[in-house]
Design a protein around this motif. Structure first.
Motif, mmCIF file in Angstrom:
data_model
loop_
_atom_site.group_PDB
_atom_site.id
_atom_site.type_symbol
_atom_site.label_atom_id
_atom_site.label_comp_id
_atom_site.label_asym_id
_atom_site.label_seq_id
_atom_site.Cartn_x
_atom_site.Cartn_y
_atom_site.Cartn_z
ATOM 1 N N LEU A 146 0.841 -1.193 0.000
ATOM 2 C CA LEU A 146 0.000 0.000 0.000
ATOM 3 C C LEU A 146 0.876 1.243 0.000
ATOM 4 O O LEU A 146 1.713 1.425 0.895
ATOM 5 N N LEU A 147 0.661 2.116 -0.992
ATOM 6 C CA LEU A 147 1.416 3.366 -1.094
ATOM 7 C C LEU A 147 0.442 4.510 -1.314
ATOM 8 O O LEU A 147 -0.296 4.531 -2.293
ATOM 9 N N ASP A 148 0.431 5.461 -0.377
ATOM 10 C CA ASP A 148 -0.450 6.623 -0.473
ATOM 11 C C ASP A 148 0.399 7.870 -0.653
ATOM 12 O O ASP A 148 1.140 8.270 0.254
ATOM 13 N N MET A 149 0.282 8.485 -1.840
ATOM 14 C CA MET A 149 0.985 9.739 -2.125
ATOM 15 C C MET A 149 -0.009 10.828 -2.517
ATOM 16 O O MET A 149 0.310 11.738 -3.273
ATOM 17 N N SER A 150 -1.185 10.748 -1.991
ATOM 18 C CA SER A 150 -2.203 11.757 -2.297
ATOM 19 C C SER A 150 -1.863 13.093 -1.635
ATOM 20 O O SER A 150 -1.085 13.155 -0.684
ATOM 21 N N GLU A 151 -2.459 14.149 -2.168
ATOM 22 C CA GLU A 151 -2.313 15.501 -1.617
ATOM 23 C C GLU A 151 -0.861 15.953 -1.552
ATOM 24 O O GLU A 151 -0.401 16.501 -0.548
ATOM 25 N N ASN A 152 -0.124 15.709 -2.647
ATOM 26 C CA ASN A 152 1.216 16.241 -2.796
ATOM 27 C C ASN A 152 1.230 17.233 -3.961
ATOM 28 O O ASN A 152 0.178 17.742 -4.338
ATOM 29 N N GLU A 153 2.396 17.512 -4.523
ATOM 30 C CA GLU A 153 2.504 18.514 -5.588
ATOM 31 C C GLU A 153 3.127 17.933 -6.853
ATOM 32 O O GLU A 153 3.785 18.634 -7.617
ATOM 33 N N LEU A 154 2.882 16.660 -7.089
ATOM 34 C CA LEU A 154 3.412 16.002 -8.284
ATOM 35 C C LEU A 154 2.708 16.519 -9.534
ATOM 36 O O LEU A 154 1.488 16.634 -9.563
ATOM 37 N N LYS A 155 3.479 16.803 -10.570
ATOM 38 C CA LYS A 155 2.913 17.265 -11.837
ATOM 39 C C LYS A 155 3.117 16.262 -12.963
ATOM 40 O O LYS A 155 2.339 16.247 -13.919
ATOM 41 N N LEU A 156 4.137 15.447 -12.846
ATOM 42 C CA LEU A 156 4.460 14.488 -13.906
ATOM 43 C C LEU A 156 4.850 13.158 -13.289
ATOM 44 O O LEU A 156 5.654 13.103 -12.364
ATOM 45 N N ILE A 157 4.253 12.087 -13.801
ATOM 46 C CA ILE A 157 4.658 10.737 -13.406
ATOM 47 C C ILE A 157 5.262 10.084 -14.636
ATOM 48 O O ILE A 157 4.616 9.972 -15.675
ATOM 49 N N SER A 158 6.499 9.677 -14.518
ATOM 50 C CA SER A 158 7.180 9.137 -15.694
ATOM 51 C C SER A 158 7.525 7.666 -15.511
ATOM 52 O O SER A 158 7.713 7.189 -14.390
ATOM 53 N N GLY A 159 7.558 7.030 -16.629
ATOM 54 C CA GLY A 159 8.024 5.679 -16.896
ATOM 55 C C GLY A 159 8.150 4.679 -15.781
ATOM 56 O O GLY A 159 7.196 4.043 -15.392
ATOM 57 N N GLN A 160 9.373 4.555 -15.263
ATOM 58 C CA GLN A 160 9.740 3.391 -14.466
ATOM 59 C C GLN A 160 9.744 3.646 -12.963
ATOM 60 O O GLN A 160 10.235 2.816 -12.207
ATOM 61 N N VAL A 161 9.210 4.762 -12.496
ATOM 62 C CA VAL A 161 9.361 5.121 -11.090
ATOM 63 C C VAL A 161 8.754 4.083 -10.143
ATOM 64 O O VAL A 161 9.271 3.849 -9.051
ATOM 65 N N PHE A 162 7.676 3.414 -10.573
ATOM 66 C CA PHE A 162 7.036 2.413 -9.704
ATOM 67 C C PHE A 162 7.463 0.979 -10.047
ATOM 68 O O PHE A 162 6.973 0.029 -9.433
ATOM 69 N N LEU A 163 8.354 0.843 -10.993
ATOM 70 C CA LEU A 163 8.766 -0.485 -11.458
ATOM 71 C C LEU A 163 9.357 -1.365 -10.361
ATOM 72 O O LEU A 163 9.122 -2.580 -10.352
ATOM 73 N N PRO A 164 10.108 -0.824 -9.378
ATOM 74 C CA PRO A 164 10.664 -1.708 -8.333
ATOM 75 C C PRO A 164 9.618 -2.288 -7.384
ATOM 76 O O PRO A 164 9.930 -3.215 -6.630
ATOM 77 N N LEU A 165 8.395 -1.780 -7.426
ATOM 78 C CA LEU A 165 7.380 -2.182 -6.453
ATOM 79 C C LEU A 165 6.614 -3.401 -6.949
ATOM 80 O O LEU A 165 5.440 -3.325 -7.319
ATOM 81 N N ASN A 166 7.255 -4.531 -6.905
ATOM 82 C CA ASN A 166 6.685 -5.754 -7.481
ATOM 83 C C ASN A 166 5.512 -6.322 -6.705
ATOM 84 O O ASN A 166 4.753 -7.138 -7.231
ATOM 85 N N SER A 167 5.351 -5.917 -5.437
ATOM 86 C CA SER A 167 4.254 -6.442 -4.622
ATOM 87 C C SER A 167 3.141 -5.417 -4.418
ATOM 88 O O SER A 167 2.170 -5.700 -3.715
#
Length: 417
Positions: A146-167
């Motif tokens: 479970l990963l909660d990153m809501s209510e931040n200031e992200l403007k761009l989500i690119s490519g492989q940033v979540f790739l290590p999170l296999n579970s």
């Protein structure tokens, strides 16, 4: 001299089992220091504690203060003043399962932010000021679910940033400022929430995953979804409500979608072929459509598995729970929808719930009702009392659970003359 140092160290370690700062509450395995004016992680706590609560404190830096608490399973530093996670601050917390860092002042995630947390299952970063994520920031979080990153200031989500999170099972990115998705890969994620951002288009292969089952992109500025924008072979639920879509999305994954939420979009007509590729559809939401005028005959002939359909309007001025951040939030829905054609549900033998609440229709005929209906919702739809409604009155009298809120000329059908 060395013997003396070892002796002192041994005494300190023994004492540390019972030392508890006056700002904290301690027992054998738990220390709670929440809502205190701490500036640093407390020293000399029992090194074998399993849970440490440092929420609502003034802690702004970790300074390797957690290095000695190698048995921690739960760590809460939420609602504090952390501006950076630094590098290797959690390197010794190899059995940590739950990390709460919400509502701090963290601005970026860099390489080494989460080094050592190979057994972490829950990570809450909600309500920070995160603007950037290094592509290797999540490296090593192989157990994270479970990963909660809501209510931040992200403007761009690119490519492989979540790739290590296999579970990873559930990812929440709602209430950011995301405008674009660039072939973002969610390797095994089942639920992805991108609601209340600023996404206006989903280009081809914008979201790549073989495991996503539920995708929420509601309340954005979405006006275009390319057919291949969602590359997921298991997707079942798609929520694109309260966007700017003018047509039902023609998606390559449409045949496997069971839940489609189109509420609050700018679709004017449901054409006879608009839904024909949604063969597995069970739940369809077409409520609160501000410009929807008509639903064409035969438009649902392919949706033989449909069990729930709502065309209802909501009076947002009277509903304090109805809140949208971006899209159509101030629209007073104008009830433009013309009565649906008779026989439109003739083939839909599985359709059990039909919500026609708060529409402008004045008449209702048996041919507009599914053959196996179990719940017909008519609250706020002001029908005119006439002989043509006798069939509905008979149903309401014999099976009152079946018909909800049915009135004509302002009175209940049971009381109508």
């Amino acid at each position: 001299m060395n013997v003396y140092v070892l002796l002192v160290s041994f005494v300190l370690i023994q004492q540390s089992h019972t030392m508890c700062p006056r700002e904290c509450s301690c027992n054998e395995m738990t220390v709670a220091c929440s809502d205190q004016k701490l500036k640093h992680v407390p020293h000399f706590l029992n090194p074998r504690i399993l849970s440490l609560d440092l929420s609502e404190t003034g802690i702004g830096r970790l300074d390797h203060g957690l290095d000695f608490y190698t048995h921690l399973v739960h760590l809460n530093i939420s609602f504090s003043k952390l501006q950076s996670l630094g590098e290797n601050q959690f390197a010794n917390l190899q059995v940590l399962r739950d990390l709460q860092l919400e509502f701090n002042q963290i601005e970026e995630l860099t390489i080494g932010s989460f080094t050592g947390l190979s057994n972490l299952e829950t990570l809450n970063l909600k309500g920070n000021s995160i603007r950037s994520i290094h592509e290797q920031a999540f490296a090593g979080l192989e157990s994270l679910r479970l990963l909660d990153m809501s209510e931040n200031e992200l403007k761009l989500i690119s490519g492989q940033v979540f790739l290590p999170l296999n579970s990873l099972d559930t990812l929440t990115l709602s209430k950011n400022q995301i405008q674009r998705l660039e072939a973002v890969t969610f390797p095994r994620c089942r639920v992805v929430n991108l609601s209340q951002n600023q996404i206006s288009r989903l280009e081809a292969n914008a979201i790549v995953s073989s495991k996503i089952q539920e995708l929420d992109i509601s309340d954005n500025f979405l006006s275009l979804m390319e057919p291949s924008s969602l590359s997921s072979c298991e997707i079942e639920k798609v929520d694109v409500s309260y966007n700017k879509l003018v047509n039902v999305p023609n998606l390559e994954v449409a045949p496997q979608i069971t839940d489609l939420l189109l509420s609050g979009n700018m679709i004017r007509i449901i054409e006879s072929n608009s839904l024909e590729t949604y063969e597995s559809l069970k739940n369809l939401h077409l409520n609160n459509m501000p410009v929807l005028e008509s639903i064409k005959p035969y438009s649902m002939d392919s949706n033989l598995n449909l069990t729930y359909l709502t065309l209802a309007n909501r009076n947002i001025k009277r509903d304090p729970d109805f809140e949208c951040k971006n899209s159509n939030k101030n629209i007073d829905y104008s009830k433009k929808l013309s009565p649906i054609p008779e026989g439109i549900f003739m083939k839909l033998e599985k359709l059990r719930v039909l919500d026609l609440s708060r529409l402008s229709w004045r008449h209702l005929h048996p041919g507009q009702i599914p053959p196996q209906i179990q719940s017909l919702r008519l609250g706020g739809t002001e029908l005119v009392c006439s002989c043509s409604l006798s069939w509905l009155a008979r149903i309401d009298q014999t099976k009152p659970v079946l018909v909800e809120g049915a009135t004509c000329d302002g009175v209940s059908l049971l009381q109508a003359p």
